[in-house]
Design an enzyme around this catalytic site. Structure first.
Site, PDB file in Angstrom:
ATOM      1  N   GLU A  47       0.856  -1.199   0.000  1.00  0.00           N
ATOM      2  CA  GLU A  47       0.000   0.000   0.000  1.00  0.00           C
ATOM      3  C   GLU A  47       0.894   1.252   0.000  1.00  0.00           C
ATOM      4  O   GLU A  47       1.953   1.265   0.647  1.00  0.00           O
ATOM      5  CB  GLU A  47      -0.828  -0.013   1.295  1.00  0.00           C
ATOM      6  N   ASN A 107      -6.899   6.356  -1.801  1.00  0.00           N
ATOM      7  CA  ASN A 107      -5.814   5.419  -1.513  1.00  0.00           C
ATOM      8  C   ASN A 107      -6.034   4.255  -2.489  1.00  0.00           C
ATOM      9  O   ASN A 107      -6.964   3.463  -2.325  1.00  0.00           O
ATOM     10  CB  ASN A 107      -5.928   4.965  -0.047  1.00  0.00           C
ATOM     11  N   LYS A 124      -9.352   2.226  -2.026  1.00  0.00           N
ATOM     12  CA  LYS A 124      -9.588   1.664  -0.679  1.00  0.00           C
ATOM     13  C   LYS A 124     -10.931   2.104  -0.109  1.00  0.00           C
ATOM     14  O   LYS A 124     -11.225   3.314  -0.046  1.00  0.00           O
ATOM     15  CB  LYS A 124      -8.444   2.091   0.246  1.00  0.00           C
ATOM     16  N   GLU A 143      -5.988   8.779   7.794  1.00  0.00           N
ATOM     17  CA  GLU A 143      -6.504   8.368   6.474  1.00  0.00           C
ATOM     18  C   GLU A 143      -7.853   9.013   6.173  1.00  0.00           C
ATOM     19  O   GLU A 143      -8.145   9.354   5.032  1.00  0.00           O
ATOM     20  CB  GLU A 143      -6.613   6.848   6.385  1.00  0.00           C
ATOM     21  N   CYS A 169      -4.888  -3.001   2.697  1.00  0.00           N
ATOM     22  CA  CYS A 169      -4.612  -2.937   4.139  1.00  0.00           C
ATOM     23  C   CYS A 169      -5.821  -3.227   5.024  1.00  0.00           C
ATOM     24  O   CYS A 169      -6.231  -4.351   5.183  1.00  0.00           O
ATOM     25  CB  CYS A 169      -3.965  -1.609   4.499  1.00  0.00           C
ATOM     26  N   ASN A 194       0.253  -1.127   5.368  1.00  0.00           N
ATOM     27  CA  ASN A 194       1.165  -0.430   6.292  1.00  0.00           C
ATOM     28  C   ASN A 194       0.502  -0.566   7.653  1.00  0.00           C
ATOM     29  O   ASN A 194      -0.463   0.155   7.946  1.00  0.00           O
ATOM     30  CB  ASN A 194       1.253   1.063   5.981  1.00  0.00           C
TER      31      ASN A 194
HETATM   32  N1  CDV Z   1      -3.004   1.313   6.610  1.00  0.00           N
HETATM   33  C1  CDV Z   1      -3.963   0.714   7.367  1.00  0.00           C
HETATM   34  O1  CDV Z   1      -5.098   0.556   6.921  1.00  0.00           O
HETATM   35  N2  CDV Z   1      -3.611   0.330   8.604  1.00  0.00           N
HETATM   36  C2  CDV Z   1      -4.536  -0.264   9.541  1.00  0.00           C
HETATM   37  C3  CDV Z   1      -4.126   0.034  10.959  1.00  0.00           C
HETATM   38  C4  CDV Z   1      -4.322   1.465  11.285  1.00  0.00           C
HETATM   39  C5  CDV Z   1      -4.914  -0.815  11.947  1.00  0.00           C
HETATM   40  C6  CDV Z   1      -4.628  -1.773   9.355  1.00  0.00           C
HETATM   41  O2  CDV Z   1      -5.756  -2.281   9.352  1.00  0.00           O
HETATM   42  O3  CDV Z   1      -3.597  -2.450   9.300  1.00  0.00           O
END
Ligand code: CDV
Length: 309
Positions: A47, A107, A124, A143, A169, A194
């Site tokens: 990501e 994103n 996203k 975000e 993510c 991430n």
């Molecule tokens: N980049 C993300 O979406 N990170 C989230 C963290 C903040 C919990 C994740 O679900 O990994």
């Protein structure tokens, strides 16, 4: 004949605030060259692969954050990545912050075929975090300030003789993500992430439990939809904030087929048989025979939980 896709999960180590796009693209190309020596058909990066994970930084003036966004894809800095992938005859997927000509911020991740054409785009949908500076958190996760929720749904695409989908993510923690793609016959879901190794709102939650939840979510999504899932981290100590690793390739039975140790730039390649998705799709998770949609209405009618009075 088995439908084998050799997938490279290409983890990136930390990208610091001062690192420019060109240096990151050079690192991505080095991983791609390594994957090519192992015969990879497809390489998957994390990501927001081109920059540091900027949502940890609060820009009071929202427009200042536009420096982290790409206005074109490919652009001058990313063109070398597309050129090298086409030269290797390798498909690829990576995430970046997208600023559209209409001024929308997403994103985003893309799927690029072996000829270098963008065949798929995903924006996203599940955006974690908050919109304003939060003094209660150990660090920020903005975000919701910098992106709007994706507007493209969870499509799938035919590529490399199979059916591919993407998510990003936090999406990987939601069963709906995989199921919507599962209902389109997805055979491989690729995703980057991430994930801070510390919970900003619960300091005692440490990396091993975060890694556990990551594996649990990805393995369950793969098993319950009989699909391969390729999950790729940006990892390590970035701008003084630690991101966990856990890059892995999960088979359609939910088993981890390959996992990358460590938190540096690195690549694992695995030969994934897309026909291995068949058994699950035709037996225990034969949706057409076993799903009971007359009982699933609440899934789309209600967002938050409402316990009985
Ligand atoms: N980049 C993300 O979406 N990170 C989230 C963290 C903040 C919990 C994740 O679900 O990994």
């Amino acid at each position: 004949m088995a439908r084998i896709v050799k997938v490279a999960a290409a983890q990136l180590g930390p990208i610091q605030l001062a690192d420019d796009r060109a240096s990151v693209v050079a690192r991505m190309i080095a991983l791609m060259d390594e994957a090519a020596t192992q015969g990879a058909d497809l390489i998957v990066y994390p990501e927001l692969a081109l920059t540091t994970f900027f949502p940890r930084w609060h820009h009071k003036d929202r427009a200042e954050a536009d420096q982290w966004f790409e206005r074109e894809m490919p652009g001058p800095e990313t063109q070398p990545l597309f050129d090298r992938a086409r030269g290797h005859g390798m498909a690829m997927s990576f995430g970046y912050a997208e600023l559209t000509p209409e001024g929308r911020h997403y994103n985003t991740s893309i799927l690029v075929d072996k000829e270098g054409a963008i065949v798929g785009k995903y924006r996203k949908i599940h955006l974690p975090g908050h919109e304003e500076f939060d003094t209660e958190r150990a660090f920020q996760h903005l975000e919701k300030r910098y992106f709007e929720p994706g507007d493209l749904g969870f499509p799938v695409w035919r590529m490399l003789g199979g059916v591919f989908g993407m998510c990003i993510c936090n999406d990987r923690r939601w069963p709906e993500t995989y199921r919507v793609m599962g209902l389109q016959g997805v055979e491989m879901v690729v995703l980057g992430y991430n994930t801070p190794s510390v919970n900003s709102q619960m300091g005692e939650e440490r990396m091993d439990s975060r890694l556990f939840h990551h594996r649990l979510s990805v393995q369950a999504g793969a098993y319950q939809n009989a699909t391969w899932v390729v999950a790729v981290a940006k990892a390590g100590e970035e701008d003084g904030h630690h991101l966990m690793g856990g890059t892995m390739i999960v088979d359609p039975n939910g088993f981890i087929a390959a996992e990358l140790p460590g938190e540096d730039d690195g690549v694992i390649v695995h030969a994934c048989d897309l026909d291995a998705t068949r058994f699950g799709k035709e037996t225990i998770f034969d949706f057409a025979r076993h799903r009971r949609i007359e009982h699933y209405g609440l899934i789309t009618q209600r967002t938050g939980a409402e316990p009985p009075p």
